[in-house]
Design a protein around this motif. Structure first.
Motif, PDB file in Angstrom:
ATOM      1  N   GLU A   1      15.224   2.903  19.582  1.00 61.44           N
ATOM      2  CA  GLU A   1      16.453   3.025  20.369  1.00 61.44           C
ATOM      3  C   GLU A   1      16.780   4.493  20.652  1.00 61.44           C
ATOM      4  O   GLU A   1      17.256   4.850  21.728  1.00 61.44           O
ATOM      5  CB  GLU A   1      17.620   2.348  19.651  1.00 61.44           C
ATOM      6  N   ALA A   2      16.520   5.352  19.668  1.00 66.22           N
ATOM      7  CA  ALA A   2      16.808   6.775  19.868  1.00 66.22           C
ATOM      8  C   ALA A   2      15.899   7.369  20.943  1.00 66.22           C
ATOM      9  O   ALA A   2      16.335   8.133  21.818  1.00 66.22           O
ATOM     10  CB  ALA A   2      16.637   7.528  18.544  1.00 66.22           C
ATOM     11  N   VAL A   3      14.598   6.998  20.904  1.00 68.55           N
ATOM     12  CA  VAL A   3      13.673   7.493  21.931  1.00 68.55           C
ATOM     13  C   VAL A   3      14.045   6.919  23.299  1.00 68.55           C
ATOM     14  O   VAL A   3      13.984   7.597  24.317  1.00 68.55           O
ATOM     15  CB  VAL A   3      12.231   7.135  21.557  1.00 68.55           C
ATOM     16  N   ALA A   4      14.440   5.628  23.309  1.00 62.58           N
ATOM     17  CA  ALA A   4      14.842   5.014  24.580  1.00 62.58           C
ATOM     18  C   ALA A   4      16.043   5.754  25.167  1.00 62.58           C
ATOM     19  O   ALA A   4      16.129   5.938  26.391  1.00 62.58           O
ATOM     20  CB  ALA A   4      15.167   3.538  24.367  1.00 62.58           C
ATOM     21  N   ALA A   5      16.964   6.183  24.330  1.00 61.75           N
ATOM     22  CA  ALA A   5      18.129   6.934  24.826  1.00 61.75           C
ATOM     23  C   ALA A   5      17.692   8.264  25.438  1.00 61.75           C
ATOM     24  O   ALA A   5      18.230   8.710  26.464  1.00 61.75           O
ATOM     25  CB  ALA A   5      19.118   7.160  23.674  1.00 61.75           C
TER      26      ALA A   5
ATOM     27  N   LEU B   1       5.303   3.734  28.116  1.00 58.59           N
ATOM     28  CA  LEU B   1       5.361   2.477  27.372  1.00 58.59           C
ATOM     29  C   LEU B   1       5.767   2.798  25.932  1.00 58.59           C
ATOM     30  O   LEU B   1       5.105   3.596  25.260  1.00 58.59           O
ATOM     31  CB  LEU B   1       4.000   1.780  27.405  1.00 58.59           C
ATOM     32  N   LEU B   2       6.840   2.189  25.523  1.00 58.10           N
ATOM     33  CA  LEU B   2       7.431   2.485  24.211  1.00 58.10           C
ATOM     34  C   LEU B   2       7.280   1.269  23.306  1.00 58.10           C
ATOM     35  O   LEU B   2       7.776   0.190  23.640  1.00 58.10           O
ATOM     36  CB  LEU B   2       8.913   2.842  24.395  1.00 58.10           C
ATOM     37  N   ARG B   3       6.566   1.463  22.148  1.00 56.22           N
ATOM     38  CA  ARG B   3       6.366   0.362  21.187  1.00 56.22           C
ATOM     39  C   ARG B   3       6.894   0.783  19.818  1.00 56.22           C
ATOM     40  O   ARG B   3       6.683   1.917  19.376  1.00 56.22           O
ATOM     41  CB  ARG B   3       4.875   0.032  21.029  1.00 56.22           C
ATOM     42  N   ARG B   4       7.548  -0.173  19.174  1.00 58.43           N
ATOM     43  CA  ARG B   4       8.011   0.088  17.805  1.00 58.43           C
ATOM     44  C   ARG B   4       6.811   0.122  16.856  1.00 58.43           C
ATOM     45  O   ARG B   4       5.889  -0.690  16.977  1.00 58.43           O
ATOM     46  CB  ARG B   4       8.981  -1.014  17.370  1.00 58.43           C
ATOM     47  N   ASP B   5       6.818   1.036  15.904  1.00 59.41           N
ATOM     48  CA  ASP B   5       5.744   1.143  14.913  1.00 59.41           C
ATOM     49  C   ASP B   5       6.371   1.581  13.585  1.00 59.41           C
ATOM     50  O   ASP B   5       6.538   2.771  13.315  1.00 59.41           O
ATOM     51  CB  ASP B   5       4.692   2.155  15.364  1.00 59.41           C
ATOM     52  N   GLY B   6       6.724   0.579  12.783  1.00 59.62           N
ATOM     53  CA  GLY B   6       7.371   0.871  11.521  1.00 59.62           C
ATOM     54  C   GLY B   6       8.712   1.546  11.731  1.00 59.62           C
ATOM     55  O   GLY B   6       9.532   1.097  12.549  1.00 59.62           O
TER      56      GLY B   6
ATOM     57  N   GLY C   1      12.089  17.116  17.608  1.00 59.39           N
ATOM     58  CA  GLY C   1      13.109  18.008  17.104  1.00 59.39           C
ATOM     59  C   GLY C   1      14.224  17.265  16.410  1.00 59.39           C
ATOM     60  O   GLY C   1      14.661  17.638  15.315  1.00 59.39           O
ATOM     61  N   SER C   2      14.642  16.177  16.996  1.00 61.97           N
ATOM     62  CA  SER C   2      15.716  15.391  16.391  1.00 61.97           C
ATOM     63  C   SER C   2      15.258  14.758  15.094  1.00 61.97           C
ATOM     64  O   SER C   2      15.973  14.708  14.097  1.00 61.97           O
ATOM     65  CB  SER C   2      16.172  14.315  17.382  1.00 61.97           C
ATOM     66  N   ALA C   3      13.978  14.258  15.133  1.00 64.32           N
ATOM     67  CA  ALA C   3      13.473  13.612  13.926  1.00 64.32           C
ATOM     68  C   ALA C   3      13.309  14.604  12.793  1.00 64.32           C
ATOM     69  O   ALA C   3      13.619  14.332  11.637  1.00 64.32           O
ATOM     70  CB  ALA C   3      12.127  12.928  14.248  1.00 64.32           C
ATOM     71  N   ALA C   4      12.799  15.800  13.144  1.00 64.49           N
ATOM     72  CA  ALA C   4      12.600  16.822  12.113  1.00 64.49           C
ATOM     73  C   ALA C   4      13.920  17.230  11.491  1.00 64.49           C
ATOM     74  O   ALA C   4      14.029  17.434  10.277  1.00 64.49           O
ATOM     75  CB  ALA C   4      11.876  18.021  12.713  1.00 64.49           C
ATOM     76  N   ALA C   5      14.929  17.350  12.347  1.00 61.93           N
ATOM     77  CA  ALA C   5      16.238  17.729  11.825  1.00 61.93           C
ATOM     78  C   ALA C   5      16.800  16.668  10.899  1.00 61.93           C
ATOM     79  O   ALA C   5      17.488  16.960   9.926  1.00 61.93           O
ATOM     80  CB  ALA C   5      17.196  17.982  12.993  1.00 61.93           C
ATOM     81  N   ALA C   6      16.439  15.387  11.215  1.00 62.72           N
ATOM     82  CA  ALA C   6      17.007  14.294  10.415  1.00 62.72           C
ATOM     83  C   ALA C   6      16.251  14.078   9.112  1.00 62.72           C
ATOM     84  O   ALA C   6      16.824  13.749   8.086  1.00 62.72           O
ATOM     85  CB  ALA C   6      17.022  12.998  11.240  1.00 62.72           C
ATOM     86  N   THR C   7      14.891  14.237   9.153  1.00 66.52           N
ATOM     87  CA  THR C   7      14.085  13.872   7.986  1.00 66.52           C
ATOM     88  C   THR C   7      13.399  15.048   7.341  1.00 66.52           C
ATOM     89  O   THR C   7      13.001  14.989   6.182  1.00 66.52           O
ATOM     90  CB  THR C   7      12.998  12.864   8.390  1.00 66.52           C
ATOM     91  N   GLY C   8      13.178  16.131   8.087  1.00 68.50           N
ATOM     92  CA  GLY C   8      12.423  17.255   7.582  1.00 68.50           C
ATOM     93  C   GLY C   8      10.949  16.993   7.476  1.00 68.50           C
ATOM     94  O   GLY C   8      10.200  17.769   6.918  1.00 68.50           O
ATOM     95  N   GLY C   9      10.462  15.866   7.997  1.00 71.37           N
ATOM     96  CA  GLY C   9       9.049  15.501   7.940  1.00 71.37           C
ATOM     97  C   GLY C   9       8.311  15.868   9.182  1.00 71.37           C
ATOM     98  O   GLY C   9       8.769  16.664   9.999  1.00 71.37           O
ATOM     99  N   ASN C  10       7.102  15.304   9.320  1.00 77.81           N
ATOM    100  CA  ASN C  10       6.275  15.511  10.501  1.00 77.81           C
ATOM    101  C   ASN C  10       6.723  14.514  11.566  1.00 77.81           C
ATOM    102  O   ASN C  10       6.501  13.319  11.419  1.00 77.81           O
ATOM    103  CB  ASN C  10       4.792  15.302  10.173  1.00 77.81           C
TER     104      ASN C  10
END
Length: 466
Positions: free
Chosen positions: A113-117, A397-402, A431-440
């Motif tokens: 949903e975040a990527v879709a936004a 094309l956007l697919r959910r993966d875990g 960038g958003s994901a890194a800020a949220a999780t600090g992961g790759n």
């Protein structure tokens, strides 16, 4: 049917038809066309080129654009375009409904949903589900560009075929003050294969012909004023070069021919008077003359005439033109007489006087049913071209993966130009994901839990299929 479709859409067929169409244009340029030259000019060309004239009459090469073979050629071209347009429509519809996303997926460690936004914020719109994923497209109208291009060309060719079959043309040559009634014969006429004779919508009276010149004697503007005379009264019309007029569904154009009419009176040895109106073309400049040959029904001679715009050669326009008459018997010149307005003299056995002169001009009448289709076809072509080159569609094309998702990207055209757009989507998601999780946040497919770098990868190579 499939064989016929494959034949019509084959490259050989299309190139052959295009070559034949271009060949017809060349033939129309090389051979004098009946409606574009005067009957006298066409007769002179035929006398000078008897073999080509015979070929021209046999193959209708003197009226290429109203000939049956050109109509057949245009019809075949229209059939090819119609089949091609239907195929382009089916292809555009399939791309719009089902898409054509290809390429290696890229994993993003962020929710669907975040990527879709993010995609919606960048102008992508969700257009259904394909292969278990959501399909987002930016500028889906671009899929219809090729279809509209083919449709516009087909409409233009179809309209040209309608013109070829139904257009009516006629040329009137009138002297100032002269009136042509409805049904009067045309000086020149040309009509489509299925068209009848063009009739004047009302009586036409030529009121004035006015010419303006540049200092080098070239024509600057030619204006013709005339009137339609009918039961509804008198309607005055004025037109000039590149300034056509309309009257009751008929387009009127300024004819390129104009000149001066000389009113000449002859008195023979028995004392009988014969009046002649000699129409001569306007000379090219003040130093040159125009020429004409006339057959006199009441005399055993041919009359040759030479006309200078000004007797003193002071300009291309004058109230004192010079007319030189020459009486010819076979190849022998019997007599010659120069005349100005009001002048008299002796020409062989005849007493001759030039009483007055007046301007004459040509008016072209055209009734056509297909011109609107030509312009509408060009509009569709421009629309299709704009969609094709300014709004190429891009699909994701956007697919959910875990906990994350995978993205496949494709640009319908100019992939290299829009590659950064997909990279920006990945970068924003990363960038958003890194800020949220600090992961790759981003990694190629199959390395979702590996040691992928934090920077977004290069987007997959675009597929250039149309």
């Amino acid at each position: 049917m499939h064989v016929l479709k494959r034949f019509l859409l084959s490259r050989t067929t299309v190139l052959t038809l295009i070559a034949l169409m271009l060949g017809a244009v060349v033939v129309g340029y090389l051979f004098p066309q009946r409606f574009l030259v005067t009957p006298a000019e066409l007769a002179r060309w035929q006398l000078a080129h008897p073999q080509l004239a015979a070929l021209s009459r046999l193959g209708a090469l003197d009226h290429v654009y109203t000939s049956p073979w050109f109509a057949l050629l245009l019809g075949c071209f229209l059939a090819v375009l119609a089949v091609s347009t239907v195929e382009q429509f089916q292809r555009a519809l399939q791309k719009t409904l089902k898409g054509d996303v290809a390429g290696d997926p890229v994993f993003v460690a962020r929710g669907e949903e975040a990527v879709a936004a993010i995609l919606r914020a960048k102008g992508f719109r969700r257009l259904g589900t394909v292969a278990g994923g959501s399909r987002f497209v930016k500028h889906p109208g671009g899929y219809w560009g090729p279809f509209l291009l083919h449709l516009g060309i087909a409409v233009s060719i179809g309209a040209a075929l309608v013109i070829l079959l139904f257009e009516q043309r006629g040329v009137l040559h009138l002297v100032e003050g002269e009136t042509a009634p409805p049904g009067a014969p045309w000086y020149q006429e040309e009509r489509g294969l299925l068209a009848g004779t063009l009739l004047l919508p009302a009586a036409v009276r030529l009121d004035r012909v006015a010419a303006a010149y540049w200092p080098n004697d070239d024509l600057r503007q030619l204006t013709t004023d005339f009137s339609f005379i009918g039961q509804g009264g008198v309607t005055a019309v004025s037109m000039g070069i590149n300034r056509p007029a309309w009257f009751r569904g008929v387009r009127l154009f300024q004819g390129k021919s104009y000149g001066r009419a000389f009113y000449v009176e002859f008195r023979d040895a028995r004392g009988e008077w014969h009046g002649e109106i000699l129409q001569l073309d306007q000379p090219a400049n003040r130093a040159q003359a125009s020429y004409g040959t006339f057959l006199l029904g009441w005399a055993p001679f041919r009359l040759k005439a030479k006309y200078y715009a000004d007797a003193a050669r002071r300009g291309p326009e004058s109230d004192q033109p010079l007319l030189v008459l020459r009486l010819v018997d076979g190849a022998r010149v019997v007599s010659e007489l120069p005349l100005t307005v009001g002048g008299t003299g002796r020409l062989g056995p005849y007493a001759v006087s030039l009483t007055r002169t007046a301007r004459w001009g040509g008016i072209i009448f055209i009734r056509s049913r297909g011109m609107a289709g030509i312009f509408f076809g060009f509009f569709i072509i421009c629309l299709g071209g704009g969609l094709s080159y300014w709004f190429p569609p891009r699909e994701i094309l956007l697919r959910r993966d875990g906990a994350g998702c995978r993205l496949c990207w494709r640009a319908g055209r100019f992939a290299a130009m829009y590659r950064d757009e997909f990279a920006a989507v990945l970068a924003q998601a990363a960038g958003s994901a890194a800020a949220a999780t600090g992961g790759n946040p981003v990694c190629p497919a199959g390395e979702a839990s590996g040691d992928a770098a934090a920077a977004p990868p290069e987007p997959p190579a675009a597929n250039h299929r149309q």
